[in-house]
Design a protein around this motif. Structure first.
Motif, mmCIF file in Angstrom:
data_model
loop_
_atom_site.group_PDB
_atom_site.id
_atom_site.type_symbol
_atom_site.label_atom_id
_atom_site.label_comp_id
_atom_site.label_asym_id
_atom_site.label_seq_id
_atom_site.Cartn_x
_atom_site.Cartn_y
_atom_site.Cartn_z
ATOM 1 N N TYR A 116 -29.974 55.684 -126.878
ATOM 2 C CA TYR A 116 -31.374 55.021 -126.996
ATOM 3 C C TYR A 116 -31.847 54.777 -128.549
ATOM 4 C CZ TYR A 116 -32.086 56.033 -122.245
ATOM 5 O OH TYR A 116 -32.144 56.206 -120.613
ATOM 6 N N LEU A 117 -31.559 55.546 -129.583
ATOM 7 C CA LEU A 117 -31.871 55.246 -131.157
ATOM 8 C C LEU A 117 -30.902 54.237 -131.498
ATOM 9 C CD1 LEU A 117 -33.742 56.064 -133.321
ATOM 10 C CD2 LEU A 117 -31.618 57.856 -134.030
ATOM 11 N N GLY A 118 -29.677 54.137 -131.155
ATOM 12 C CA GLY A 118 -28.662 52.936 -131.670
ATOM 13 C C GLY A 118 -29.230 51.683 -130.943
ATOM 14 N N LEU A 119 -29.532 51.841 -129.856
ATOM 15 C CA LEU A 119 -30.167 50.587 -129.174
ATOM 16 C C LEU A 119 -31.310 50.156 -129.759
ATOM 17 C CD1 LEU A 119 -29.623 50.930 -125.234
ATOM 18 C CD2 LEU A 119 -28.561 49.355 -126.828
ATOM 19 N N GLY A 120 -32.320 50.927 -130.194
ATOM 20 C CA GLY A 120 -33.531 50.595 -130.782
ATOM 21 C C GLY A 120 -33.392 49.946 -132.208
ATOM 22 N N ILE A 121 -32.270 50.839 -132.761
ATOM 23 C CA ILE A 121 -32.001 50.175 -134.283
ATOM 24 C C ILE A 121 -31.497 48.727 -134.320
ATOM 25 C CG2 ILE A 121 -30.417 50.459 -136.156
ATOM 26 C CD1 ILE A 121 -30.629 53.566 -135.660
ATOM 27 N N LEU A 122 -30.918 48.152 -133.335
ATOM 28 C CA LEU A 122 -30.484 46.708 -132.940
ATOM 29 C C LEU A 122 -31.708 45.999 -132.634
ATOM 30 C CD1 LEU A 122 -27.337 47.347 -130.784
ATOM 31 C CD2 LEU A 122 -27.387 46.869 -133.270
#
Length: 312
Positions: A131-137
């Protein structure tokens, strides 16, 4: 009522639509806003979609609070104050990468709340990292929450190097596929350029704005302090799981404040990150029926300030 309030607080901005530039440095933001900007009346539709997203986020946050019994009784106040905290200024009515990426912060928090009693914690840690990785995108600034997820994993479980490695792998997976996709489409240099541009920040810069702009926070800061103190007084009366969730909320509050100082364009755009923990703490203050008239007056004043700033 939550949906009605979510739309009603955006009415002034919807009736007086102002052009603004999309902030699109992250890959998914570039992709979405590139096509979205081609739509007819895209600014108006952006504000309507933003209001709907805020409503859905408020509902999700309220569901998480009730599901894990974070407050001592079920209430819609966390969702209500989430909508309110994201409706003070005209800039908060805009459809921005920040408001979209905040969905993943709420989902991340929701997964972490299951971590304490889970039989398969590694899967939850991986999901939270994803989820954090997707948010960073959507917004590179969200990388500031990397220490938050690592510390929260330790809070909910114990120090275990496997959990930390799995969380980092979860964060890296969306970023890895993005790099691969950019490389295959010969866009890797452009991606690197936007990453460098996003990282060129003036940390801990001074807020810009007049005194009137900060009146809501002059009201909300004492409320948060009183509510936080009250939470601390009852800290050891809660279940172990609830205590660890409260610790995670306090940690999220600190990172939410820090995110205000690293926002390059305007700190108002980063208020959505702070609104997640602050809405829960504020709801804890208003949930009690003591000093009912004072709390009703404070709530009315906050609503009035929303309309004042948006019509100003």
């Amino acid at each position: 009522m939550l949906l009605i309030l979510s739309l009603a607080l955006k009415v002034p901005c919807i009736l007086s639509v102002k052009n603004y530039s999309y902030i699109q440095t992250a890959p998914l933001s570039q992709f979405i806003f590139h096509y979205f900007a081609r739509m007819d009346n895209h600014i108006l539709w952006g504000e309507i979609i933003s209001a709907v997203i805020i409503f859905l986020q408020a509902w999700l946050l309220n569901y998480v609070v009730s599901q894990h019994s974070i407050l001592y009784k079920d209430t819609f106040l966390p969702g209500l104050f989430y909508v309110l905290l994201n409706s003070f200024y005209p800039q908060q009515a805009e459809l921005t990468p920040q408001i979209i990426s905040n969905t993943f912060i709420i989902l991340l928090f929701q997964r972490l709340c299951f971590l304490y009693e889970s039989e398969k914690p590694l899967l939850i840690v991986f999901d939270a990292g994803m989820y954090l990785g997707l948010g960073i995108l959507f917004n590179y600034d969200l990388s500031v929450f990397l220490p938050f997820i690592l510390i929260s994993v330790v809070i909910f479980t114990s120090f275990n190097i496997r959990y930390l490695i799995i969380s980092l792998i979860g964060i890296s997976v969306p970023l890895y596929f993005t790099v691969v996709f950019s490389y295959l489409n010969n866009n890797l240099n452009e991606l690197i350029f936007f990453v460098k541009q996003s990282l060129e920040k003036q940390l801990l810069r001074t807020f810009n704005g007049d005194f009137i702009q900060f009146i809501p926070w002059i009201i909300l800061l004492p409320i948060s302090l009183v509510s936080g103190f009250d939470l601390q007084q009852h800290f050891f009366r809660n279940k172990v799981k609830t205590r660890r969730i409260i610790q995670s909320i306090g940690l999220m509050f600190l990172f939410g404040v820090f995110s205000l100082f690293i926002e390059n364009t305007n700190f108002i755009y980063a208020l959505c990150y702070l609104s997640v923990p602050m809405s829960i703490v504020t709801a804890y203050f208003f949930i009690s029926e003591k000093r009912f008239l004072m709390k009703e007056l404070l709530f009315i004043v906050l609503i009035a300030l929303c309309f004042y700033y948006q019509w100003k």
